[in-house]
Design a protein around this motif. Structure first.
Motif, PDB file in Angstrom:
ATOM      1  N   TYR A  97       0.740  -1.202  -0.184  1.00 22.13           N
ATOM      2  CA  TYR A  97       0.057   0.010   0.058  1.00 22.13           C
ATOM      3  C   TYR A  97       0.565   1.184  -0.015  1.00 22.13           C
ATOM      4  N   VAL A  98       1.869   1.291   0.923  1.00 22.27           N
ATOM      5  CA  VAL A  98       2.781   2.527   0.831  1.00 22.27           C
ATOM      6  C   VAL A  98       3.742   2.708  -0.368  1.00 22.27           C
ATOM      7  N   THR A  99       4.008   1.929  -1.145  1.00 23.68           N
ATOM      8  CA  THR A  99       4.931   1.972  -2.126  1.00 23.68           C
ATOM      9  C   THR A  99       4.596   3.244  -3.169  1.00 23.68           C
ATOM     10  N   PRO A 100       3.208   3.168  -3.624  1.00 21.84           N
ATOM     11  CA  PRO A 100       2.944   4.427  -4.457  1.00 21.84           C
ATOM     12  C   PRO A 100       3.420   5.772  -3.763  1.00 21.84           C
ATOM     13  N   GLY A 101       2.802   6.094  -2.312  1.00 27.42           N
ATOM     14  CA  GLY A 101       2.969   7.151  -1.642  1.00 27.42           C
ATOM     15  C   GLY A 101       4.607   7.393  -1.706  1.00 27.42           C
ATOM     16  N   LEU A 102       5.313   6.544  -1.136  1.00 34.20           N
ATOM     17  CA  LEU A 102       6.784   6.647  -1.213  1.00 34.20           C
ATOM     18  C   LEU A 102       7.472   7.019  -2.473  1.00 34.20           C
ATOM     19  N   ALA A 103       6.880   6.558  -3.600  1.00 32.77           N
ATOM     20  CA  ALA A 103       7.480   7.017  -4.761  1.00 32.77           C
ATOM     21  C   ALA A 103       7.143   8.448  -5.000  1.00 32.77           C
ATOM     22  N   PHE A 218       3.110  15.404   3.228  1.00 29.93           N
ATOM     23  CA  PHE A 218       3.272  14.053   3.338  1.00 29.93           C
ATOM     24  C   PHE A 218       2.352  13.455   4.129  1.00 29.93           C
ATOM     25  N   PHE A 219       2.502  13.875   5.638  1.00 31.95           N
ATOM     26  CA  PHE A 219       1.749  13.068   6.894  1.00 31.95           C
ATOM     27  C   PHE A 219       0.191  13.269   6.462  1.00 31.95           C
ATOM     28  N   ALA A 220      -0.209  14.329   6.105  1.00 38.14           N
ATOM     29  CA  ALA A 220      -1.699  14.572   5.968  1.00 38.14           C
ATOM     30  C   ALA A 220      -2.211  13.987   4.599  1.00 38.14           C
ATOM     31  N   SER A 221      -1.849  13.019   4.280  1.00 39.09           N
ATOM     32  CA  SER A 221      -2.443  12.542   3.084  1.00 39.09           C
ATOM     33  C   SER A 221      -2.530  11.024   3.152  1.00 39.09           C
ATOM     34  N   SER A 222      -2.872  10.450   1.898  1.00 43.85           N
ATOM     35  CA  SER A 222      -3.192   8.870   1.789  1.00 43.85           C
ATOM     36  C   SER A 222      -1.839   8.085   1.650  1.00 43.85           C
ATOM     37  N   ALA A 223      -0.719   8.500   1.894  1.00 42.09           N
ATOM     38  CA  ALA A 223       0.492   8.050   1.480  1.00 42.09           C
ATOM     39  C   ALA A 223       0.711   6.908   2.137  1.00 42.09           C
ATOM     40  N   LEU A 224       0.475   6.967   3.651  1.00 38.32           N
ATOM     41  CA  LEU A 224       0.820   6.258   4.377  1.00 38.32           C
ATOM     42  C   LEU A 224      -0.325   5.353   5.294  1.00 38.32           C
ATOM     43  N   ALA A 249      -2.036  13.366  -5.920  1.00 34.50           N
ATOM     44  CA  ALA A 249      -1.112  13.117  -6.559  1.00 34.50           C
ATOM     45  C   ALA A 249      -0.658  11.377  -6.226  1.00 34.50           C
ATOM     46  N   VAL A 250      -0.816  11.074  -5.030  1.00 32.77           N
ATOM     47  CA  VAL A 250      -0.572   9.697  -4.584  1.00 32.77           C
ATOM     48  C   VAL A 250      -1.809   8.923  -5.063  1.00 32.77           C
ATOM     49  N   GLU A 251      -2.991   9.193  -5.058  1.00 35.92           N
ATOM     50  CA  GLU A 251      -4.168   8.483  -5.499  1.00 35.92           C
ATOM     51  C   GLU A 251      -3.945   8.043  -7.177  1.00 35.92           C
ATOM     52  N   LEU A 252      -3.622   9.271  -7.726  1.00 36.04           N
ATOM     53  CA  LEU A 252      -3.224   9.109  -9.154  1.00 36.04           C
ATOM     54  C   LEU A 252      -2.242   8.005  -9.462  1.00 36.04           C
ATOM     55  N   VAL A 253      -1.140   8.296  -8.972  1.00 37.41           N
ATOM     56  CA  VAL A 253      -0.204   7.171  -9.095  1.00 37.41           C
ATOM     57  C   VAL A 253      -0.645   5.939  -8.538  1.00 37.41           C
ATOM     58  N   ARG A 254      -1.314   5.565  -7.421  1.00 36.64           N
ATOM     59  CA  ARG A 254      -1.645   4.329  -6.976  1.00 36.64           C
ATOM     60  C   ARG A 254      -2.540   3.696  -7.960  1.00 36.64           C
ATOM     61  N   ASN A 255      -3.487   4.193  -8.401  1.00 36.34           N
ATOM     62  CA  ASN A 255      -4.625   3.742  -9.333  1.00 36.34           C
ATOM     63  C   ASN A 255      -3.830   3.416 -10.697  1.00 36.34           C
ATOM     64  N   ALA A 256      -3.024   4.259 -11.300  1.00 32.39           N
ATOM     65  CA  ALA A 256      -2.421   4.148 -12.485  1.00 32.39           C
ATOM     66  C   ALA A 256      -1.337   3.028 -12.441  1.00 32.39           C
ATOM     67  N   LEU A 257      -0.894   2.693 -11.195  1.00 33.11           N
ATOM     68  CA  LEU A 257       0.047   1.399 -11.301  1.00 33.11           C
ATOM     69  C   LEU A 257      -0.619   0.172 -11.425  1.00 33.11           C
ATOM     70  N   TYR A 258      -2.099   0.236 -11.241  1.00 30.97           N
ATOM     71  CA  TYR A 258      -3.091  -1.002 -11.445  1.00 30.97           C
ATOM     72  C   TYR A 258      -3.837  -0.824 -12.614  1.00 30.97           C
ATOM     73  N   GLY A 259      -3.588   0.107 -13.749  1.00 30.08           N
ATOM     74  CA  GLY A 259      -4.230   0.292 -14.785  1.00 30.08           C
ATOM     75  C   GLY A 259      -5.515   1.013 -14.496  1.00 30.08           C
ATOM     76  N   VAL A 260      -5.511   1.993 -13.497  1.00 31.25           N
ATOM     77  CA  VAL A 260      -6.993   2.373 -13.221  1.00 31.25           C
ATOM     78  C   VAL A 260      -6.994   3.847 -13.432  1.00 31.25           C
ATOM     79  N   PHE A 261      -7.716   4.635 -14.187  1.00 29.91           N
ATOM     80  CA  PHE A 261      -7.690   5.910 -14.365  1.00 29.91           C
ATOM     81  C   PHE A 261      -8.507   6.714 -13.280  1.00 29.91           C
ATOM     82  N   GLU A 262      -7.938   7.520 -12.439  1.00 32.63           N
ATOM     83  CA  GLU A 262      -8.681   8.355 -11.316  1.00 32.63           C
ATOM     84  C   GLU A 262      -8.926   9.715 -11.828  1.00 32.63           C
ATOM     85  N   PRO A 263     -10.372   9.997 -12.127  1.00 33.70           N
ATOM     86  CA  PRO A 263     -10.536  11.320 -13.024  1.00 33.70           C
ATOM     87  C   PRO A 263     -10.548  12.383 -11.919  1.00 33.70           C
TER      88      PRO A 263
END
Length: 302
Positions: A97-103, A218-224, A249-263
């Motif tokens: 879960y945390v890998t996209p946020g860390l990226a 960073f901490f007030a986000s869904s990264a961790l 930004a984290v959610e956009l990357v997290r979803n993109a890593l699984y082939g999902v577009f988050e509008p």
């Protein structure tokens, strides 16, 4: 009073008699697309050379996320496992879960690091000369952003490769699908850094400002941790996380890593990028922005 038999002034103005703005336009026009391409390539190459020569910068960029991944995530694995939430189709371990946020955190630190170099370059470095060149100021700032994004992409994908060796695996096509998301998030975080750098005169003041920007973002986000867990703890903090562009930004990357577009996240990140880049262009305008009120970079008249 002019004498009739004195030397007559030539009606055709020479280049030296042209106003500075007209001289600049007369120089830029012949450059065309090739000139702009050379300018962009030069700025990117310079940033890459600086990155290659400063190996400690590369290692420092990887240490922070790897510490979170190898130590904190391993310790919190049994406590903070993540249930089935989009884009995951099954229960995932905390380190997954945390890998996209860390990226994206790598991009956050890189954007601020690039802004730190901008403070120096603007005063005594190459940007001091470039900002007085015939090229439009917005193009120079955009080129600086692109250079920073190129460097951050190298750091991000090295981190993802190490994470994969740690058995944090994403769908193979997700690494390619996430590339546009990483580019957009890098532009957004770099634009925020440019706005911050425009208001800072001395490098000594930059570290404290970074602490007031990086850690809250960073901490007030869904990264961790997932937002539903945040909402269970505090509705106020949940709203803060929703308003934080880093969350999107984290959610956009997290979803993109699984082939999902988050509008929604895409719209927020794109809008934030446009707004902060526009603010940076205005702030670096010697006639209107913060740079103008301070007299512009050294050696440049407002």
């Amino acid at each position: 009073m002019r004498h009739e038999d004195g030397p007559q002034e030539d009606d055709s103005m020479t280049d030296t008699a042209l106003p500075p703005r007209k001289i600049a336009h007369s120089i830029v026009r012949p450059l065309g697309l090739a000139g702009y391409g050379v300018c962009l390539a030069g700025i990117v190459n310079r940033e890459l050379l600086r990155f290659v020569q400063q190996k400690e910068r590369f290692l420092a960029a990887l240490v922070r996320p790897l510490v979170w991944l190898f130590i904190f995530a391993a310790g919190f694995r049994s406590v903070l496992g993540v249930s089935i939430i989009p884009p995951y189709e099954t229960y995932v371990l905390y380190e997954v879960y945390v890998t996209p946020g860390l990226a994206v955190m790598i991009q956050l630190f890189n954007g601020m690091q690039s802004s730190l170099s901008m403070v120096y370059d603007r005063e005594v470095g190459s940007m001091r000369v470039l900002l007085t060149s015939p090229f439009p100021r917005w193009y120079l700032l955009l080129s600086k952003l692109v250079a920073g994004v190129v460097v951050s992409l190298a750091q991000v994908y090295v981190f993802l490769a190490i994470a994969r060796l740690w058995e944090v695996e994403m769908p193979p096509m997700g690494y390619l699908a996430a590339l546009p998301a990483f580019i957009l998030t890098g532009l957004m975080l770099g634009s925020i850094g440019l706005v911050i750098s425009s208001a800072i005169r001395q490098l000594e003041n930059f570290a404290s400002v970074m602490n007031f920007v990086i850690f809250p973002m960073f901490f007030a986000s869904s990264a961790l941790y997932p937002l539903w867990r945040v909402r269970d703890a505090s509705e106020t903090l949940y709203m803060v996380c929703l308003l934080n562009p880093f969350t999107h930004a984290v959610e956009l990357v997290r979803n993109a890593l699984y082939g999902v577009f988050e509008p929604v996240s895409f719209a927020v990140v794109l809008g934030t990028t446009i707004v902060f880049f526009a603010l940076a262009v205005v702030a670096y305008d010697p006639g209107r922005g913060i740079m103008g009120r301070r007299g512009g970079p050294k050696g440049e008249a407002a």
